[in-house]
Design a protein around this motif. Sequence first.
Motif, PDB file in Angstrom:
ATOM      1  N   GLU A   1       0.833  -1.212   0.000  1.00  0.00           N
ATOM      2  CA  GLU A   1       0.000   0.000   0.000  1.00  0.00           C
ATOM      3  C   GLU A   1       0.861   1.253   0.000  1.00  0.00           C
ATOM      4  N   GLU A   2       1.896   1.279   0.846  1.00  0.00           N
ATOM      5  CA  GLU A   2       2.768   2.450   0.898  1.00  0.00           C
ATOM      6  C   GLU A   2       3.471   2.664  -0.435  1.00  0.00           C
ATOM      7  N   SER A   3       3.902   1.573  -1.062  1.00  0.00           N
ATOM      8  CA  SER A   3       4.588   1.682  -2.346  1.00  0.00           C
ATOM      9  C   SER A   3       3.652   2.193  -3.433  1.00  0.00           C
ATOM     10  N   LEU A   4       2.432   1.670  -3.475  1.00  0.00           N
ATOM     11  CA  LEU A   4       1.463   2.097  -4.484  1.00  0.00           C
ATOM     12  C   LEU A   4       1.033   3.543  -4.282  1.00  0.00           C
ATOM     13  N   LEU A   5       1.094   4.018  -3.045  1.00  0.00           N
ATOM     14  CA  LEU A   5       0.732   5.397  -2.746  1.00  0.00           C
ATOM     15  C   LEU A   5       1.813   6.374  -3.197  1.00  0.00           C
ATOM     16  N   GLU A   6       3.037   5.885  -3.336  1.00  0.00           N
ATOM     17  CA  GLU A   6       4.164   6.772  -3.635  1.00  0.00           C
ATOM     18  C   GLU A   6       4.186   7.299  -5.058  1.00  0.00           C
ATOM     19  N   ASP A   7       3.647   6.559  -6.011  1.00  0.00           N
ATOM     20  CA  ASP A   7       3.799   6.968  -7.412  1.00  0.00           C
ATOM     21  C   ASP A   7       2.462   6.989  -8.159  1.00  0.00           C
ATOM     22  N   ILE A   8       1.424   7.529  -7.491  1.00  0.00           N
ATOM     23  CA  ILE A   8       0.141   7.719  -8.159  1.00  0.00           C
ATOM     24  C   ILE A   8       0.315   8.723  -9.298  1.00  0.00           C
ATOM     25  N   ASN A   9      -0.235   8.391 -10.456  1.00  0.00           N
ATOM     26  CA  ASN A   9      -0.254   9.346 -11.560  1.00  0.00           C
ATOM     27  C   ASN A   9      -1.507   9.111 -12.395  1.00  0.00           C
TER      28      ASN A   9
ATOM     29  N   GLY B   1      -1.937   7.858 -15.226  1.00  0.00           N
ATOM     30  CA  GLY B   1      -1.990   6.594 -15.945  1.00  0.00           C
ATOM     31  C   GLY B   1      -2.393   5.405 -15.094  1.00  0.00           C
ATOM     32  N   ASN B   2      -2.281   5.517 -13.758  1.00  0.00           N
ATOM     33  CA  ASN B   2      -2.573   4.354 -12.918  1.00  0.00           C
ATOM     34  C   ASN B   2      -3.589   4.610 -11.817  1.00  0.00           C
ATOM     35  N   VAL B   3      -4.072   5.850 -11.675  1.00  0.00           N
ATOM     36  CA  VAL B   3      -4.873   6.192 -10.494  1.00  0.00           C
ATOM     37  C   VAL B   3      -6.181   5.397 -10.433  1.00  0.00           C
ATOM     38  N   LEU B   4      -6.832   5.141 -11.571  1.00  0.00           N
ATOM     39  CA  LEU B   4      -8.091   4.395 -11.534  1.00  0.00           C
ATOM     40  C   LEU B   4      -7.849   2.930 -11.176  1.00  0.00           C
ATOM     41  N   GLU B   5      -6.777   2.352 -11.702  1.00  0.00           N
ATOM     42  CA  GLU B   5      -6.419   0.980 -11.326  1.00  0.00           C
ATOM     43  C   GLU B   5      -6.092   0.911  -9.839  1.00  0.00           C
ATOM     44  N   ARG B   6      -5.342   1.878  -9.349  1.00  0.00           N
ATOM     45  CA  ARG B   6      -4.995   1.898  -7.917  1.00  0.00           C
ATOM     46  C   ARG B   6      -6.250   2.037  -7.050  1.00  0.00           C
ATOM     47  N   LEU B   7      -7.187   2.858  -7.501  1.00  0.00           N
ATOM     48  CA  LEU B   7      -8.424   3.042  -6.741  1.00  0.00           C
ATOM     49  C   LEU B   7      -9.206   1.741  -6.661  1.00  0.00           C
ATOM     50  N   GLN B   8      -9.237   0.988  -7.767  1.00  0.00           N
ATOM     51  CA  GLN B   8      -9.934  -0.300  -7.774  1.00  0.00           C
ATOM     52  C   GLN B   8      -9.255  -1.296  -6.832  1.00  0.00           C
TER      53      GLN B   8
ATOM     54  N   ASP C   1     -11.373  10.175 -20.379  1.00  0.00           N
ATOM     55  CA  ASP C   1     -11.601   9.168 -21.413  1.00  0.00           C
ATOM     56  C   ASP C   1     -11.692   7.766 -20.828  1.00  0.00           C
ATOM     57  N   GLU C   2     -11.055   7.535 -19.683  1.00  0.00           N
ATOM     58  CA  GLU C   2     -11.057   6.209 -19.059  1.00  0.00           C
ATOM     59  C   GLU C   2     -12.165   6.043 -18.016  1.00  0.00           C
ATOM     60  N   VAL C   3     -12.781   7.142 -17.603  1.00  0.00           N
ATOM     61  CA  VAL C   3     -13.739   7.086 -16.495  1.00  0.00           C
ATOM     62  C   VAL C   3     -14.984   6.298 -16.865  1.00  0.00           C
ATOM     63  N   ASP C   4     -15.482   6.437 -18.110  1.00  0.00           N
ATOM     64  CA  ASP C   4     -16.698   5.720 -18.504  1.00  0.00           C
ATOM     65  C   ASP C   4     -16.533   4.220 -18.337  1.00  0.00           C
ATOM     66  N   ASN C   5     -15.432   3.687 -18.824  1.00  0.00           N
ATOM     67  CA  ASN C   5     -15.182   2.252 -18.691  1.00  0.00           C
ATOM     68  C   ASN C   5     -15.013   1.859 -17.228  1.00  0.00           C
ATOM     69  N   PHE C   6     -14.370   2.719 -16.445  1.00  0.00           N
ATOM     70  CA  PHE C   6     -14.187   2.439 -15.020  1.00  0.00           C
ATOM     71  C   PHE C   6     -15.539   2.334 -14.313  1.00  0.00           C
ATOM     72  N   PHE C   7     -16.451   3.265 -14.609  1.00  0.00           N
ATOM     73  CA  PHE C   7     -17.763   3.262 -13.959  1.00  0.00           C
ATOM     74  C   PHE C   7     -18.593   2.037 -14.348  1.00  0.00           C
ATOM     75  N   ARG C   8     -18.376   1.498 -15.554  1.00  0.00           N
ATOM     76  CA  ARG C   8     -19.142   0.314 -15.967  1.00  0.00           C
ATOM     77  C   ARG C   8     -18.792  -0.919 -15.147  1.00  0.00           C
ATOM     78  N   HIS C   9     -17.593  -0.921 -14.551  1.00  0.00           N
ATOM     79  CA  HIS C   9     -17.151  -2.109 -13.808  1.00  0.00           C
ATOM     80  C   HIS C   9     -16.980  -1.853 -12.303  1.00  0.00           C
ATOM     81  N   ALA C  10     -17.057  -0.605 -11.877  1.00  0.00           N
ATOM     82  CA  ALA C  10     -16.789  -0.279 -10.473  1.00  0.00           C
ATOM     83  C   ALA C  10     -17.943  -0.715  -9.571  1.00  0.00           C
ATOM     84  N   ASP C  11     -17.618  -1.043  -8.340  1.00  0.00           N
ATOM     85  CA  ASP C  11     -18.615  -1.382  -7.332  1.00  0.00           C
ATOM     86  C   ASP C  11     -19.493  -0.167  -7.038  1.00  0.00           C
ATOM     87  N   ARG C  12     -20.768  -0.401  -6.798  1.00  0.00           N
ATOM     88  CA  ARG C  12     -21.709   0.712  -6.563  1.00  0.00           C
ATOM     89  C   ARG C  12     -21.314   1.523  -5.332  1.00  0.00           C
ATOM     90  N   GLU C  13     -20.843   0.858  -4.288  1.00  0.00           N
ATOM     91  CA  GLU C  13     -20.452   1.586  -3.077  1.00  0.00           C
ATOM     92  C   GLU C  13     -19.227   2.460  -3.333  1.00  0.00           C
TER      93      GLU C  13
END
Length: 326
Positions: free
Chosen positions: A252-260, A262-269, A298-310
């Motif tokens: 978790e600490e490592s993934l928090l260090e280099d959010i950008n 290109g990866n923020v939506l994957e990290r959020l999931q 541009d990536e948010v629409d696809n993210f919302f189609r698969h993201a958990d409702r909560e």
Amino acid sequence: MADTKVETISRLAQWKIENFSPCSFKRSDPFKVGIWNWQLSIEKNRQLYVRLFPEPSRLSKEQPPLARFVLRVFNTGANRKQYISPIHERPLRTYEDFVWSIDSLFHGRLIIDVEFLDLKIFPLDGGEACSVWPSDQMMQSSSAQNTLQCLSRMLDEAIHSDLTINTADGTLRAHKAILSASAPVFESMFHHNLKEKESSVIYIEDMSRESCMALLSYLYGTIKQEDFWKHRLTLLGAANKYGIAHLKEACEESLLEDINSGNVLERLQEAWLYQLNKLKKGCLMYLFDFGKIYDVRDEVDNFFRHADRELMLEMFQEVLTVWKPV
């Protein structure tokens, strides 16, 4: 929020200026990234001038930072414009060491980002600068170093190994005692009368042989930095599955260090899937508090189609928090 306050997360600093008028000058409050306190200033006089410099101090005078960074300036209106500087790398000592000029008539509400790609410090006794951020060249005592070498040999040469691990694409040999001491799930396997105790074989078929070797290297204390970074998402899943709390925290600490962007939506999931509250909060701050949701639209629409409702509800609540009237 005051016009002089700079918010920081990970290696990104952001200065939001609510009202920047023609022929204006503003200087930010100090903000900390690495081991130095920094300041930004902005001036308009035919062109826009942005400066980045360390706050005057004994540390910045005796050991000035060697900074590698990129700057971005943009407005937040309907006609969103963004200017991105080249990547700069230079020692910064004073207010005059760096200035970026922009041929623009920006005014009104502005946002200035500075992203530090690396920060290095020069030793007091001379020599080459070294990064202030963690690396795989950490100092260890001679006894600890010897112990790690022994453990490495035990793993690499399968010395007195008593356990076979079947992965998705191969087998590995390991030691019940070390796995039991490292993870409660493994301890339970070998302590109770389960089939793993009798057969001395366990199946980890959701990991490749390479990623499972990275897991073992972590448990034996011999993992290399590049292997940890390469396999950290897979290691996170294994840490969650086998109850290895310290590995889960390290990922978790490592993934928090280099959010950008290109990866923020994957990290959020991943943060939502494995209940990583610090990482989830960091991703939401990056997207909404720092306004980077525009960079991933541009990536948010696809993210919302698969993201958990909560998770979507939490994101909506974050939007309301950020956009509520001041």
